[in-house]
Design a protein around this motif. Sequence first.
Motif, PDB file in Angstrom:
ATOM      1  N   ASP A  63       0.861  -1.186   0.000  1.00 28.14           N
ATOM      2  CA  ASP A  63       0.000   0.000   0.000  1.00 28.14           C
ATOM      3  C   ASP A  63       0.894   1.232   0.000  1.00 28.14           C
ATOM      4  O   ASP A  63       1.419   1.643   1.036  1.00 28.14           O
ATOM      5  N   ALA A  66      -0.935   6.114   1.943  1.00 27.73           N
ATOM      6  CA  ALA A  66      -1.851   6.071   3.089  1.00 27.73           C
ATOM      7  C   ALA A  66      -1.545   7.214   4.044  1.00 27.73           C
ATOM      8  O   ALA A  66      -0.395   7.598   4.226  1.00 27.73           O
ATOM      9  N   LEU A  68      -2.140   7.771   7.781  1.00 30.21           N
ATOM     10  CA  LEU A  68      -2.605   7.061   8.978  1.00 30.21           C
ATOM     11  C   LEU A  68      -2.396   7.822  10.282  1.00 30.21           C
ATOM     12  O   LEU A  68      -2.877   7.373  11.322  1.00 30.21           O
ATOM     13  N   LEU A 114      -5.058   0.908  12.631  1.00 30.72           N
ATOM     14  CA  LEU A 114      -5.210   0.889  11.179  1.00 30.72           C
ATOM     15  C   LEU A 114      -4.194  -0.054  10.527  1.00 30.72           C
ATOM     16  O   LEU A 114      -4.532  -0.804   9.600  1.00 30.72           O
ATOM     17  N   MET A 118      -4.899  -3.351   8.228  1.00 27.84           N
ATOM     18  CA  MET A 118      -4.268  -3.572   6.925  1.00 27.84           C
ATOM     19  C   MET A 118      -3.591  -4.932   6.870  1.00 27.84           C
ATOM     20  O   MET A 118      -3.731  -5.673   5.891  1.00 27.84           O
ATOM     21  N   THR A 293      -4.703   2.316  -1.095  1.00 30.23           N
ATOM     22  CA  THR A 293      -5.982   2.608  -0.431  1.00 30.23           C
ATOM     23  C   THR A 293      -6.260   4.094  -0.279  1.00 30.23           C
ATOM     24  O   THR A 293      -7.417   4.491  -0.197  1.00 30.23           O
ATOM     25  N   CYS A 295      -5.867   5.485   2.446  1.00 28.75           N
ATOM     26  CA  CYS A 295      -6.587   5.473   3.727  1.00 28.75           C
ATOM     27  C   CYS A 295      -6.444   6.811   4.428  1.00 28.75           C
ATOM     28  O   CYS A 295      -5.337   7.239   4.761  1.00 28.75           O
ATOM     29  N   ASN A 296      -7.550   7.497   4.615  1.00 37.12           N
ATOM     30  CA  ASN A 296      -7.571   8.788   5.291  1.00 37.12           C
ATOM     31  C   ASN A 296      -8.996   9.046   5.758  1.00 37.12           C
ATOM     32  O   ASN A 296      -9.939   8.439   5.245  1.00 37.12           O
ATOM     33  N   SER A 300     -11.256   8.677   1.779  1.00 41.65           N
ATOM     34  CA  SER A 300     -11.113   7.253   1.489  1.00 41.65           C
ATOM     35  C   SER A 300     -10.795   6.514   2.783  1.00 41.65           C
ATOM     36  O   SER A 300      -9.677   6.026   2.973  1.00 41.65           O
ATOM     37  N   PHE A 301     -11.776   6.378   3.647  1.00 43.70           N
ATOM     38  CA  PHE A 301     -11.505   5.774   4.953  1.00 43.70           C
ATOM     39  C   PHE A 301     -11.660   4.253   4.861  1.00 43.70           C
ATOM     40  O   PHE A 301     -12.543   3.650   5.457  1.00 43.70           O
ATOM     41  N   THR A 302     -10.769   3.652   4.069  1.00 41.90           N
ATOM     42  CA  THR A 302     -10.705   2.201   3.981  1.00 41.90           C
ATOM     43  C   THR A 302      -9.264   1.757   4.170  1.00 41.90           C
ATOM     44  O   THR A 302      -8.335   2.439   3.712  1.00 41.90           O
ATOM     45  N   SER A 303      -9.085   0.634   4.830  1.00 44.81           N
ATOM     46  CA  SER A 303      -7.755   0.046   4.993  1.00 44.81           C
ATOM     47  C   SER A 303      -7.609  -1.220   4.167  1.00 44.81           C
ATOM     48  O   SER A 303      -6.632  -1.943   4.317  1.00 44.81           O
TER      49      SER A 303
END
Length: 382
Positions: A63, A66, A68, A114, A118, A293, A295-296, A300-303
Amino acid sequence: MTATLFDHIGLLYTGDPAQEEVENAAMVVVDGQVLWTGPSSRAPDADERVDLDGRCVIPGFVDSHAHLIFAGDRTAEFNARMSGRPYTAGGIRTTVEATRSASDAELATHAAELVSEMLAQGTTTVEIKGGYGLSVADERRSLEIATGFTDETTFLGAHVVPAGIPADDYVATVTGEMLEACVPYAKWVDVFCERGAFDGDQTKEILLAGIKAGLMPRVHANQLTEGPGVRIAVELDAASADHCTHLTDADVEALAGSNTVATLLPGAEFSTRSPYPDARRLIDAGATVAIATDCNPGSSFTSSMPFCVALAVREMKMTPREAVRAATYGGARALRRDDIGVLRAGSRADLVVLDAPSYVHLAYRPGVPLVQQVWRDGLRVV
């Protein structure tokens, strides 16, 4: 040295262009590295044996994008957006306020949660950015916390301009005392080159300052509009241009003829109801593509890399093989790494065992927890 044989692999996806897939496969790992891959019938002797009973094995996901290190969430913003309000870069400031108010322990605990999410979904390498402090002290501590989870840390003081500070003054801070404070904890420098964030001249100034300080560049490029981000990334030999949603023909041509990876972040489009990047256009042109991802808490709050693989297949017209390759080999290329994202002799033994006979099931059965085992450096961690 203890040699471990992973045997009865239904399908081994190596990620190595020289031999990308092996059916009825086996793999030998010694001291955290892959020693051998090939047909199970030719497997050498080993000290230990792991019978995978026909399951699919792929490299650990990489990834490469991200965010995090943050506090709070933006549920209200997401709810409003799903009710019709468009996404803009300004919501970042909400997270900045919460992050500045959080303790180091709170930020580290949240990041650990998080990273654990992941890992359980197959991500064995993650890049972590700062960018939610936007002050010298808060960006420094964000990156120091990030170093506890990964070697792939990114200075993103240039996420947005804080409220109440003239843009030129903030750029001077980012390229001056903030950069100096953050360099010991960062490997990369990144800029959000976008309407509402930083323009082309500012982006280039910040990246060049980071390069001079010993950091390697990457760019948030062309997410919301066509702009100069991709061209700057290619000009400066950035490892990746991330988002790449709105591209001109010249942008695509530039990426295809460069070492800069086009890192696509489909979770952002899913969470903002925005148009997806045209992965087919990039791949057909010859560009190297990665999936991450992003991820944030805002866009885009997905891990979950498996979720992003499924989105890439369904919404960006990638084949399942192309999507898995982008999430492994492509992510490694976006971090300028050749020891991860592949399973070949000499690579790090980071691997994912799927409770399925093929990686195609990642897109075929979206949302189903197919990751059965995760191994990192040759040790089982999930």
